[in-house]
Design a protein around this motif. Sequence first.
Motif, PDB file in Angstrom:
ATOM      1  N   LEU A 223      45.717  20.948   8.486  1.00  0.00           N
ATOM      2  CA  LEU A 223      46.626  20.671   9.596  1.00  0.00           C
ATOM      3  C   LEU A 223      46.561  21.787  10.632  1.00  0.00           C
ATOM      4  N   GLU A 224      46.389  23.017  10.161  1.00  0.00           N
ATOM      5  CA  GLU A 224      46.308  24.153  11.083  1.00  0.00           C
ATOM      6  C   GLU A 224      45.027  24.125  11.912  1.00  0.00           C
ATOM      7  N   LEU A 225      43.939  23.601  11.352  1.00  0.00           N
ATOM      8  CA  LEU A 225      42.721  23.408  12.157  1.00  0.00           C
ATOM      9  C   LEU A 225      43.002  22.476  13.333  1.00  0.00           C
ATOM     10  N   ILE A 226      43.712  21.390  13.048  1.00  0.00           N
ATOM     11  CA  ILE A 226      44.043  20.425  14.106  1.00  0.00           C
ATOM     12  C   ILE A 226      44.965  21.074  15.132  1.00  0.00           C
ATOM     13  N   GLU A 227      45.938  21.835  14.649  1.00  0.00           N
ATOM     14  CA  GLU A 227      46.822  22.578  15.561  1.00  0.00           C
ATOM     15  C   GLU A 227      46.027  23.511  16.475  1.00  0.00           C
ATOM     16  N   ALA A 228      45.124  24.278  15.885  1.00  0.00           N
ATOM     17  CA  ALA A 228      44.349  25.250  16.654  1.00  0.00           C
ATOM     18  C   ALA A 228      43.513  24.564  17.721  1.00  0.00           C
ATOM     19  N   HIS A 229      42.986  23.402  17.391  1.00  0.00           N
ATOM     20  CA  HIS A 229      42.214  22.627  18.367  1.00  0.00           C
ATOM     21  C   HIS A 229      43.051  22.351  19.614  1.00  0.00           C
ATOM     22  N   HIS A 230      44.305  21.951  19.414  1.00  0.00           N
ATOM     23  CA  HIS A 230      45.167  21.613  20.551  1.00  0.00           C
ATOM     24  C   HIS A 230      45.719  22.865  21.246  1.00  0.00           C
ATOM     25  N   LEU A 231      46.188  23.816  20.472  1.00  0.00           N
ATOM     26  CA  LEU A 231      46.823  24.993  21.070  1.00  0.00           C
ATOM     27  C   LEU A 231      45.860  25.810  21.913  1.00  0.00           C
ATOM     28  N   PHE A 232      44.606  25.903  21.453  1.00  0.00           N
ATOM     29  CA  PHE A 232      43.657  26.811  22.095  1.00  0.00           C
ATOM     30  C   PHE A 232      42.459  26.084  22.697  1.00  0.00           C
ATOM     31  N   ALA A 233      42.551  24.742  22.785  1.00  0.00           N
ATOM     32  CA  ALA A 233      41.489  23.921  23.381  1.00  0.00           C
ATOM     33  C   ALA A 233      40.123  24.268  22.786  1.00  0.00           C
ATOM     34  N   MET A 234      40.078  24.340  21.470  1.00  0.00           N
ATOM     35  CA  MET A 234      38.876  24.763  20.767  1.00  0.00           C
ATOM     36  C   MET A 234      38.276  23.576  20.016  1.00  0.00           C
ATOM     37  N   PRO A 235      36.999  23.257  20.243  1.00  0.00           N
ATOM     38  CA  PRO A 235      36.382  22.127  19.536  1.00  0.00           C
ATOM     39  C   PRO A 235      36.229  22.415  18.046  1.00  0.00           C
ATOM     40  N   VAL A 236      36.149  21.353  17.256  1.00  0.00           N
ATOM     41  CA  VAL A 236      36.144  21.475  15.802  1.00  0.00           C
ATOM     42  C   VAL A 236      34.990  22.322  15.292  1.00  0.00           C
ATOM     43  N   GLU A 237      33.840  22.272  15.964  1.00  0.00           N
ATOM     44  CA  GLU A 237      32.683  23.028  15.481  1.00  0.00           C
ATOM     45  C   GLU A 237      32.838  24.536  15.691  1.00  0.00           C
ATOM     46  N   ARG A 238      33.857  24.961  16.431  1.00  0.00           N
ATOM     47  CA  ARG A 238      34.103  26.391  16.629  1.00  0.00           C
ATOM     48  C   ARG A 238      35.381  26.852  15.922  1.00  0.00           C
ATOM     49  N   LEU A 239      35.792  26.079  14.920  1.00  0.00           N
ATOM     50  CA  LEU A 239      36.955  26.418  14.108  1.00  0.00           C
ATOM     51  C   LEU A 239      36.518  26.545  12.650  1.00  0.00           C
ATOM     52  N   ASP A 240      36.843  27.646  12.022  1.00  0.00           N
ATOM     53  CA  ASP A 240      36.445  27.888  10.639  1.00  0.00           C
ATOM     54  C   ASP A 240      37.634  28.371   9.817  1.00  0.00           C
ATOM     55  N   VAL A 241      37.450  28.360   8.490  1.00  0.00           N
ATOM     56  CA  VAL A 241      38.480  28.810   7.551  1.00  0.00           C
ATOM     57  C   VAL A 241      37.851  29.762   6.538  1.00  0.00           C
ATOM     58  N   LEU A 242      38.539  30.856   6.272  1.00  0.00           N
ATOM     59  CA  LEU A 242      38.172  31.781   5.201  1.00  0.00           C
ATOM     60  C   LEU A 242      39.368  31.957   4.276  1.00  0.00           C
ATOM     61  N   VAL A 243      39.130  31.942   2.981  1.00  0.00           N
ATOM     62  CA  VAL A 243      40.190  32.223   2.022  1.00  0.00           C
ATOM     63  C   VAL A 243      40.340  33.743   1.892  1.00  0.00           C
ATOM     64  N   HIS A 244      41.574  34.187   2.038  1.00  0.00           N
ATOM     65  CA  HIS A 244      41.883  35.630   2.000  1.00  0.00           C
ATOM     66  C   HIS A 244      43.137  35.796   1.139  1.00  0.00           C
ATOM     67  N   PRO A 245      42.979  36.044  -0.167  1.00  0.00           N
ATOM     68  CA  PRO A 245      44.121  35.982  -1.087  1.00  0.00           C
ATOM     69  C   PRO A 245      45.224  36.994  -0.832  1.00  0.00           C
ATOM     70  N   GLN A 246      44.918  38.112  -0.203  1.00  0.00           N
ATOM     71  CA  GLN A 246      45.971  39.115   0.040  1.00  0.00           C
ATOM     72  C   GLN A 246      46.952  38.699   1.142  1.00  0.00           C
ATOM     73  N   SER A 247      46.573  37.758   1.977  1.00  0.00           N
ATOM     74  CA  SER A 247      47.432  37.275   3.078  1.00  0.00           C
ATOM     75  C   SER A 247      47.917  38.403   3.975  1.00  0.00           C
ATOM     76  N   LEU A 248      47.029  39.336   4.263  1.00  0.00           N
ATOM     77  CA  LEU A 248      47.350  40.448   5.166  1.00  0.00           C
ATOM     78  C   LEU A 248      46.662  40.297   6.519  1.00  0.00           C
ATOM     79  N   VAL A 249      45.454  39.707   6.519  1.00  0.00           N
ATOM     80  CA  VAL A 249      44.764  39.360   7.766  1.00  0.00           C
ATOM     81  C   VAL A 249      45.131  37.909   8.067  1.00  0.00           C
ATOM     82  N   HIS A 250      45.794  37.682   9.186  1.00  0.00           N
ATOM     83  CA  HIS A 250      46.372  36.361   9.423  1.00  0.00           C
ATOM     84  C   HIS A 250      45.461  35.426  10.211  1.00  0.00           C
TER      85      HIS A 250
END
Length: 392
Positions: A223-250
Amino acid sequence: MIRKVAVFGATGSIGTSALDVIARHPDRLRASVLAAGSNVAALVALCVTHRPDHAVIADAALLDALASALRDASLDTTPHAGMPALDALARDAAACDTVVAAIVGAAGLDSTLAALRAGKRVLLANKESLVLAGALMMQAAHDAGATIVPIDSEHNAIHQCLPADGDCSGVARIILTASGGPFRGRSRLSLADVTPAQAVAHPKWSMGPKISVDSATLMNKGLELIEAHHLFAMPVERLDVLVHPQSLVHSFVEFIDGSTLAQLGLPDMRTALAVGLGYPDRIASGVTGLDLLQHGRLDFEAPDTDAFPCLALARGALAAGGTAPALLNAANEVAVSAFLQGHLRFLAIPTLVEHVLGTLPAAHAASLAVLRDADARARHVATQAIETGAVH
């Protein structure tokens, strides 16, 4: 001038965090409107502390109970009930100039749109409204000169890393971070008997049950990928996800010159809320600074879309466009509700979402009416699949 803040979803985790920040700055912030779903006692308790001008209970049948409780507490707060009253206060220039939109699910869409159309500053914590009707919301904000400050930690991080003028021409990629939820590292097979209590036990964040389950399935990140697409006018191919278990880099923003900016901080929503409430100024949030020596290390890994297929389903819905994200969101809301009530297995959540997306082809999202119709049809198909045992 003191900023008058309406907190929609005041009794939830984001609402209470917002009120904590507001109370730290009586010289510049005031909670003028508080709204809750059906918990009259909790709403009145907040009114006793914060003394708003208006209190709204979403369940229209509870107006008399709210009015009576406010009188018993000797408060001058005006009682209201029903979602139309919420929408009216969102539009009312005298009632508030800032709205914390923290109502969970598609139910938060109307009041958020009303605030945007009135040109308000909106601290957006309701991701489903952007997923359901992102293009319409961004257009409404543009037309009315409204300001959207995202309060999801990830989008707030991106907001902080991007140029202040909003020019994203130098951005190469946006990378959202995910904690991985309570089941990170587990195989799909090992998730067969997951219980609601296990799914809502998030290892880092204190959140409501729905968003906690979404984090456990990684649908939250989708859902956040879809949000980012709208909020920042960013196409899907320029949106990525990394798992970061410490949740310190947001989150990260990568620029075309090879630079990458990240926002770091402790996992506490008050930081993002302080950014939104004070913007463009920095104000104290009550959150302490980050001691990296204490935390020691930062780890990153690719998301496991085999064990957690919801992320891939959301990316596919974003790529399909039109009504697909609305179908995805509605199906997921039904699935999560059924899981929390014990009517659906954890692994059936993505199965149900995929069933709905396969049953209802995406159409052009020409209007809010079309999107609402898609939402309703998706809920019907999802509910029917559960009741008939087609997905269980």
